[in-house]
Design a protein around this motif. Structure first.
Motif, PDB file in Angstrom:
ATOM      1  N   GLN A  19       0.841  -1.202   0.000  1.00  0.00           N
ATOM      2  CA  GLN A  19       0.000   0.000   0.000  1.00  0.00           C
ATOM      3  C   GLN A  19       0.876   1.253   0.000  1.00  0.00           C
ATOM      4  N   THR A  20       1.919   1.241   0.791  1.00  0.00           N
ATOM      5  CA  THR A  20       2.826   2.380   0.859  1.00  0.00           C
ATOM      6  C   THR A  20       3.532   2.609  -0.472  1.00  0.00           C
ATOM      7  N   ILE A  21       4.019   1.540  -1.073  1.00  0.00           N
ATOM      8  CA  ILE A  21       4.732   1.674  -2.351  1.00  0.00           C
ATOM      9  C   ILE A  21       3.801   2.179  -3.452  1.00  0.00           C
ATOM     10  N   THR A  22       2.568   1.699  -3.476  1.00  0.00           N
ATOM     11  CA  THR A  22       1.680   2.013  -4.598  1.00  0.00           C
ATOM     12  C   THR A  22       0.837   3.262  -4.409  1.00  0.00           C
ATOM     13  N   ARG A  23       0.702   3.748  -3.191  1.00  0.00           N
ATOM     14  CA  ARG A  23      -0.228   4.861  -2.977  1.00  0.00           C
ATOM     15  C   ARG A  23       0.394   6.111  -2.349  1.00  0.00           C
ATOM     16  N   GLU A  24       1.404   5.957  -1.572  1.00  0.00           N
ATOM     17  CA  GLU A  24       1.894   7.100  -0.813  1.00  0.00           C
ATOM     18  C   GLU A  24       2.820   7.994  -1.631  1.00  0.00           C
ATOM     19  N   PHE A  30       9.528   7.103  -7.501  1.00  0.00           N
ATOM     20  CA  PHE A  30       9.879   5.751  -7.930  1.00  0.00           C
ATOM     21  C   PHE A  30       8.865   5.225  -8.942  1.00  0.00           C
ATOM     22  N   ARG A  31       7.572   5.464  -8.663  1.00  0.00           N
ATOM     23  CA  ARG A  31       6.533   5.020  -9.596  1.00  0.00           C
ATOM     24  C   ARG A  31       6.669   5.738 -10.932  1.00  0.00           C
ATOM     25  N   GLU A  32       6.967   7.030 -10.891  1.00  0.00           N
ATOM     26  CA  GLU A  32       7.158   7.786 -12.129  1.00  0.00           C
ATOM     27  C   GLU A  32       8.382   7.275 -12.886  1.00  0.00           C
ATOM     28  N   PHE A  33       9.451   6.986 -12.171  1.00  0.00           N
ATOM     29  CA  PHE A  33      10.666   6.457 -12.786  1.00  0.00           C
ATOM     30  C   PHE A  33      10.388   5.131 -13.491  1.00  0.00           C
ATOM     31  N   MET A  34       9.548   4.315 -12.860  1.00  0.00           N
ATOM     32  CA  MET A  34       9.226   3.009 -13.433  1.00  0.00           C
ATOM     33  C   MET A  34       8.248   3.125 -14.605  1.00  0.00           C
ATOM     34  N   GLY A  35       7.679   4.297 -14.797  1.00  0.00           N
ATOM     35  CA  GLY A  35       6.809   4.504 -15.950  1.00  0.00           C
ATOM     36  C   GLY A  35       5.343   4.649 -15.618  1.00  0.00           C
ATOM     37  N   SER A  36       5.026   4.826 -14.362  1.00  0.00           N
ATOM     38  CA  SER A  36       3.641   4.945 -13.919  1.00  0.00           C
ATOM     39  C   SER A  36       2.803   3.805 -14.513  1.00  0.00           C
ATOM     40  N   LYS A  37       1.507   4.006 -14.692  1.00  0.00           N
ATOM     41  CA  LYS A  37       0.665   2.912 -15.191  1.00  0.00           C
ATOM     42  C   LYS A  37       0.701   2.791 -16.712  1.00  0.00           C
ATOM     43  N   GLU A  38       1.374   3.721 -17.380  1.00  0.00           N
ATOM     44  CA  GLU A  38       1.431   3.665 -18.844  1.00  0.00           C
ATOM     45  C   GLU A  38       2.388   2.574 -19.344  1.00  0.00           C
ATOM     46  N   HIS A  39       3.297   2.144 -18.519  1.00  0.00           N
ATOM     47  CA  HIS A  39       4.284   1.146 -18.910  1.00  0.00           C
ATOM     48  C   HIS A  39       4.110  -0.066 -18.007  1.00  0.00           C
ATOM     49  N   TRP A  40       4.411  -1.252 -18.513  1.00  0.00           N
ATOM     50  CA  TRP A  40       4.198  -2.465 -17.717  1.00  0.00           C
ATOM     51  C   TRP A  40       5.008  -2.456 -16.435  1.00  0.00           C
ATOM     52  N   ARG A  41       6.239  -1.899 -16.458  1.00  0.00           N
ATOM     53  CA  ARG A  41       7.049  -1.841 -15.221  1.00  0.00           C
ATOM     54  C   ARG A  41       6.376  -0.943 -14.196  1.00  0.00           C
ATOM     55  N   GLY A  42       5.865   0.175 -14.662  1.00  0.00           N
ATOM     56  CA  GLY A  42       5.184   1.095 -13.761  1.00  0.00           C
ATOM     57  C   GLY A  42       3.917   0.520 -13.181  1.00  0.00           C
ATOM     58  N   TYR A  43       3.213  -0.264 -13.987  1.00  0.00           N
ATOM     59  CA  TYR A  43       1.991  -0.892 -13.496  1.00  0.00           C
ATOM     60  C   TYR A  43       2.289  -1.855 -12.360  1.00  0.00           C
ATOM     61  N   LEU A  44       3.433  -2.518 -12.429  1.00  0.00           N
ATOM     62  CA  LEU A  44       3.800  -3.473 -11.390  1.00  0.00           C
ATOM     63  C   LEU A  44       4.012  -2.805 -10.034  1.00  0.00           C
ATOM     64  N   VAL A  45       4.358  -1.517 -10.014  1.00  0.00           N
ATOM     65  CA  VAL A  45       4.545  -0.811  -8.740  1.00  0.00           C
ATOM     66  C   VAL A  45       3.433   0.207  -8.496  1.00  0.00           C
ATOM     67  N   SER A  46       2.420   0.232  -9.366  1.00  0.00           N
ATOM     68  CA  SER A  46       1.277   1.117  -9.162  1.00  0.00           C
ATOM     69  C   SER A  46       0.037   0.344  -8.745  1.00  0.00           C
ATOM     70  N   CYS A  47       0.088  -0.959  -8.861  1.00  0.00           N
ATOM     71  CA  CYS A  47      -1.026  -1.829  -8.492  1.00  0.00           C
ATOM     72  C   CYS A  47      -0.685  -2.486  -7.144  1.00  0.00           C
ATOM     73  N   ALA A  48      -1.501  -2.205  -6.130  1.00  0.00           N
ATOM     74  CA  ALA A  48      -1.216  -2.734  -4.789  1.00  0.00           C
ATOM     75  C   ALA A  48      -1.246  -4.256  -4.768  1.00  0.00           C
TER      76      ALA A  48
END
Length: 145
Positions: A19-24, A30-48
């Motif tokens: 929850q902390t990694i994906t929402r706070e 970090f989520r932006e660096f990974m590509g947010s939800k637009e990129h598969w890597r970003g989705y992996l750290v944007s989905c709790a």
């Protein structure tokens, strides 16, 4: 009984970390660096739910929480125990996340209700002030009240 406590405690930790990694806000860069939800890597750290899998995969061996034992021996049995135990912790963490959402949503409703009441009070105050300004001083003196 302590095994059951550990199962739920580690599941709660999995929920809290994911929850902390994906929402706070702390992890937003970090989520932006990974590509947010637009990129598969970003989705992996944007989905709790997704993130809780990876957290569980790490925490199960670190904490020794293996509630599921398979009958297959050797390294295959060890990997399967690790995998299935991690999935179980993820599922329990998902239930905790739902409970957490209800608590958080209830708190949000209370805050929104308080904010609405404060806004209504401020609006009434402004309307009263505007009405008082529209009444001329002469009319106020002539009023019997």
């Amino acid at each position: 009984m302590t095994d059951l406590f550990q199962l739920f405690a580690v599941s709660a930790v999995v929920m809290g970390i994911s929850q902390t990694i994906t929402r706070e806000r702390l992890f937003a860069p970090f989520r932006e660096f990974m590509g947010s939800k637009e990129h598969w890597r970003g989705y992996l750290v944007s989905c709790a739910y997704c993130t809780s899998h990876y957290v569980a995969f790490v925490l199960v061996p670190l904490t020794g929480t293996y509630p599921i034992k398979v009958v297959v021996g050797g390294w295959v049995g060890g990997v399967l125990s690790w995998f299935f135990s991690s999935i179980l912790l993820t599922v329990i963490a998902a239930f905790f996340r739902v409970l957490f959402w209800f608590v958080d949503e209830t708190q949000g409703l209370v805050r929104r209700r308080q904010r609405t009441e404060e806004e209504e009070t401020a609006t009434r105050r402004l309307l009263r002030q505007q009405a008082e300004r529209q009444v001329s001083p002469a009319e106020r003196v002539e009023s019997p009240h």
